[in-house]
Design a protein around this motif. Structure first.
Motif, PDB file in Angstrom:
ATOM      1  N   TYR A  69       0.845  -1.190   0.000  1.00  0.00           N
ATOM      2  CA  TYR A  69       0.000   0.000   0.000  1.00  0.00           C
ATOM      3  C   TYR A  69       0.878   1.237   0.000  1.00  0.00           C
ATOM      4  O   TYR A  69       1.832   1.330   0.757  1.00  0.00           O
ATOM      5  N   ARG A  70       0.570   2.222  -0.851  1.00  0.00           N
ATOM      6  CA  ARG A  70       1.375   3.434  -0.982  1.00  0.00           C
ATOM      7  C   ARG A  70       1.010   4.511   0.030  1.00  0.00           C
ATOM      8  O   ARG A  70       1.789   5.422   0.251  1.00  0.00           O
ATOM      9  N   ASN A  74      -1.574   9.615  -1.977  1.00  0.00           N
ATOM     10  CA  ASN A  74      -1.530   9.427  -3.424  1.00  0.00           C
ATOM     11  C   ASN A  74      -2.854   8.951  -4.016  1.00  0.00           C
ATOM     12  O   ASN A  74      -2.915   8.627  -5.193  1.00  0.00           O
ATOM     13  N   TYR A  94       1.861  -0.824  -4.912  1.00  0.00           N
ATOM     14  CA  TYR A  94       3.023  -1.316  -5.660  1.00  0.00           C
ATOM     15  C   TYR A  94       2.878  -2.822  -5.822  1.00  0.00           C
ATOM     16  O   TYR A  94       2.565  -3.528  -4.864  1.00  0.00           O
ATOM     17  N   ILE A 100       3.348   0.659 -10.159  1.00  0.00           N
ATOM     18  CA  ILE A 100       2.150   1.130  -9.466  1.00  0.00           C
ATOM     19  C   ILE A 100       0.915   0.598 -10.173  1.00  0.00           C
ATOM     20  O   ILE A 100       0.791   0.698 -11.389  1.00  0.00           O
TER      21      ILE A 100
END
Length: 118
Positions: A69-70, A74, A94, A100
């Motif tokens: 998880y980013r 974002n 990712y 992505i």
């Protein structure tokens, strides 16, 4: 039947928006009225999604598949005004290769994930 086709086309268009990172111009090509959501309204939508069981289940599923998880900063939020004001949220993850991929949620319901690379 006409509504079903409209919904399916809206899903395809919305997913293509999230797959092409940050490019809402493609929506204008199909005649869709899509606007990004910013500020406090975006924060409310993101907070509601992140606290939902749907997101928690998807996050757990994707993490078990090797995605990471980013983070919330974002996340992209769009509203499709031409399709009953559908709220479309793209959550970046990712994959194992470091690419992505956006997990797409329409009105809080998970629609799938993917990247723009062929």
């Amino acid at each position: 039947m006409k509504k079903l086709i409209t919904v399916l086309c809206g899903i395809i268009i919305g997913l293509s928006l999230f797959v092409s990172i940050g490019n809402t111009a493609k929506a204008a090509e199909c005649g869709c009225d899509v606007t990004p959501v910013l500020g406090a309204e975006k924060n409310k939508i993101v907070a509601n999604l992140l606290s939902s069981y749907e997101f928690k289940n998807v996050k757990h599923l994707l993490k078990s598949e090797g995605y990471s998880y980013r983070g919330a900063k974002n996340i992209e939020v769009l509203i499709n005004h031409s399709d009953y004001d559908t709220v479309m949220v793209g959550v970046p993850f990712y994959n194992e290769d470091g690419t992505i991929e956006m997990a797409a949620f329409f009105n809080g319901i998970y629609m799938g994930h993917g990247s723009n690379e062929d």
